[in-house]
Design a protein around this motif. Sequence first.
Motif, short mmCIF file in Angstrom:
data_model
loop_
_atom_site.label_atom_id
_atom_site.label_comp_id
_atom_site.label_asym_id
_atom_site.label_seq_id
_atom_site.Cartn_x
_atom_site.Cartn_y
_atom_site.Cartn_z
N THR A 19 0.83 -1.21 0.00
CA THR A 19 0.00 0.00 0.00
C THR A 19 0.86 1.25 0.00
OG1 THR A 19 -1.78 -1.15 1.17
CG2 THR A 19 -1.77 1.26 1.27
N TYR A 20 1.92 1.23 0.78
CA TYR A 20 2.84 2.38 0.83
C TYR A 20 3.39 2.68 -0.56
CZ TYR A 20 7.37 4.70 1.38
OH TYR A 20 8.44 5.54 1.24
N LEU A 21 3.89 1.66 -1.25
CA LEU A 21 4.48 1.88 -2.56
C LEU A 21 3.43 2.24 -3.60
CD1 LEU A 21 7.14 -0.99 -2.54
CD2 LEU A 21 7.54 1.47 -2.32
N ASP A 22 2.23 1.73 -3.46
CA ASP A 22 1.15 2.05 -4.41
C ASP A 22 0.67 3.49 -4.26
OD1 ASP A 22 1.16 -0.44 -5.57
OD2 ASP A 22 -0.54 -1.21 -4.41
N THR A 23 0.81 4.06 -3.08
CA THR A 23 0.27 5.40 -2.82
C THR A 23 1.36 6.41 -2.48
OG1 THR A 23 -0.06 4.87 -0.47
CG2 THR A 23 -1.89 4.42 -1.98
N ILE A 24 2.60 6.07 -2.74
CA ILE A 24 3.72 6.91 -2.31
C ILE A 24 3.66 8.31 -2.94
CG2 ILE A 24 5.31 6.18 -4.14
CD1 ILE A 24 7.51 6.11 -1.95
N GLN A 25 3.08 8.42 -4.13
CA GLN A 25 3.00 9.72 -4.80
C GLN A 25 2.12 10.70 -4.05
OE1 GLN A 25 1.83 6.85 -6.04
NE2 GLN A 25 -0.39 7.13 -6.29
N ASP A 26 1.30 10.23 -3.12
CA ASP A 26 0.41 11.11 -2.37
C ASP A 26 1.08 11.70 -1.13
OD1 ASP A 26 -1.61 10.45 -4.18
OD2 ASP A 26 -2.24 8.71 -2.99
N ARG A 27 2.28 11.24 -0.81
CA ARG A 27 2.99 11.74 0.36
C ARG A 27 3.90 12.90 -0.01
NH1 ARG A 27 3.10 8.04 4.82
NH2 ARG A 27 2.09 6.04 4.32
N ARG A 28 4.12 13.78 0.95
CA ARG A 28 5.12 14.84 0.77
C ARG A 28 6.47 14.15 0.59
NH1 ARG A 28 6.27 20.36 2.70
NH2 ARG A 28 8.53 20.51 3.02
N VAL A 29 7.16 14.46 -0.50
CA VAL A 29 8.35 13.70 -0.84
C VAL A 29 9.51 13.95 0.13
CG1 VAL A 29 9.13 15.48 -2.48
CG2 VAL A 29 9.97 13.14 -2.70
N LEU A 30 9.66 15.17 0.60
CA LEU A 30 10.76 15.53 1.50
C LEU A 30 10.23 15.69 2.91
CD1 LEU A 30 13.79 16.28 1.64
CD2 LEU A 30 13.12 18.66 1.24
#
Length: 522
Positions: A19-30
């Motif tokens: 789930t983390y890798l599938d939705t990682i684009q939704d997190r603040r990158v830095l």
Amino acid sequence: MDSTAFRTAAHAAIDEIATYLDTIQDRRVLSAVEPGYLRPLLPPNPPETPEPWPTIQADIESAIMPGLTHWQSPNFMAYFPTAVTFPGILGEMYSAALSAPGFNWQCSPAMTELETIVLDWMVGILHLPSCFLSKPGPGGGVIQGSASEAVVTVMVAARERAIKRACGGCTTQAERERKGGSCTQKAAIIAGVRFKAVQTRLEDELALTGEGFRNALEECEREGLVPFFCTVNIGATPTCAVDDIKAITAINYAGEVFPPLWIHVDAAYAGSALILEEYVHLTEPLDRVDSFDVNMHKWLLVNFDCSPLFVRNRNDLTDVLSVTPSYLRNQNSDSGQVIDYRDWQIPLGRRFRSLKIWFVIRTYGVNGMKAHVRRHIELGEKFAGWIRERPDRFRLVTPPAFALTVFTVVPPTRTSRKLDGVPGNAATEPSVNEGLATDDIEPKTSGRGHVDEANALTKEVYERINASGKVFLTSGVVNGIYAIRVVSANEKANETSMRAAFELIVDIAEQVCSHTTPNDTG
């Protein structure tokens, strides 16, 4: 935790990871945390009694995730990539379960033999010369943890080889082109030798040339130093420059000034591109180098850490690094018929990292690995094209290469000229980089006032971009020019994210430039 509890916990962990890798684009990158953020979130003392797995797992999201920079996000365009793939994760799982130190063949024969086999595969996949194969000659490969470990290992071997050539009491000297990374300098400190940086020129696209190498040798001679080791690059960190290895090795083996130096090729990131036929020409002079290293964990889909090091003569390593106390001796090792990889590295123990390579190659196939690299190079071409479409606002500092674009922001007063007055449509000839087209490249600068103005502007734009939290970039100083680096080469990279990053860069550059006071002097 027994096997039943492990199955339950592992299922929960794998679900969360997927789930983390599938939705990682939704997190603040830095990450936006402040130093010391974690201690208040954890108890002051360790638990005295066992805690259930759900309690432990919950702390990943609440305590750990806020302090992570998300390297697998499509919005991560900094440094160079670090790969994470599901086959790589599975390889790590099996490596952990089959835990063995693997310091000699007898510890676990499969660990040694699989590593030898997959690294021989990689010689073919990367189009490397046959001298790096484990058979029939004296060459071979070994998986190191990083390019830095690889450099330390071969530098120690090179130092001892130089001493055996009757250097006597001379001071030994390690050479390194100034544009590159820090691993050679650190290796020199560990090896107890002096480090010498060799200046490279912007007009050479920051590549070390044969002339530059010869000049460095002559300088060592004048200073009474004896050079024994030189790192050359296929894809130097700041700009992905490619050194003129053919000219350097020709001068090295001519032996006009010193006996041949150990030539080590650092291809940590860009070496992965050698998998593509269009880059095979870069491997042609590698049969005259002593060692070659590539970080598969950067661009070739294998999880960190995995840095194959290939040597032309493994005896150079084993003659120096082989230490065999009585408790490590065994019939198989004494027979000379097996490889003991502990003699190819600094540490004694080692992990079963070849499983990751094996799983990735079999899951993706060579063609899938090629497609992965080629897709990122095409994305880099598009991004460089967008930069070129805005000559009023941006300039390339060096030719884009291997999916990396390095550019600077043009001050409002310089929309029609280069930093030193060269017309804005000036072009340079294609060079060994051959990454992309080479129009509109920033030449060597002479107008210091304009350079300082552009540097300050670029630095402010860069800092505002990262402060937004929408993308993460890195910067660097290239021959006095402050530049922004953009490279997107993880599995999640895509054109939509790159276009959004470009538009963010444009918006922030326009905002900063609109508040910049024009200054046509200097």
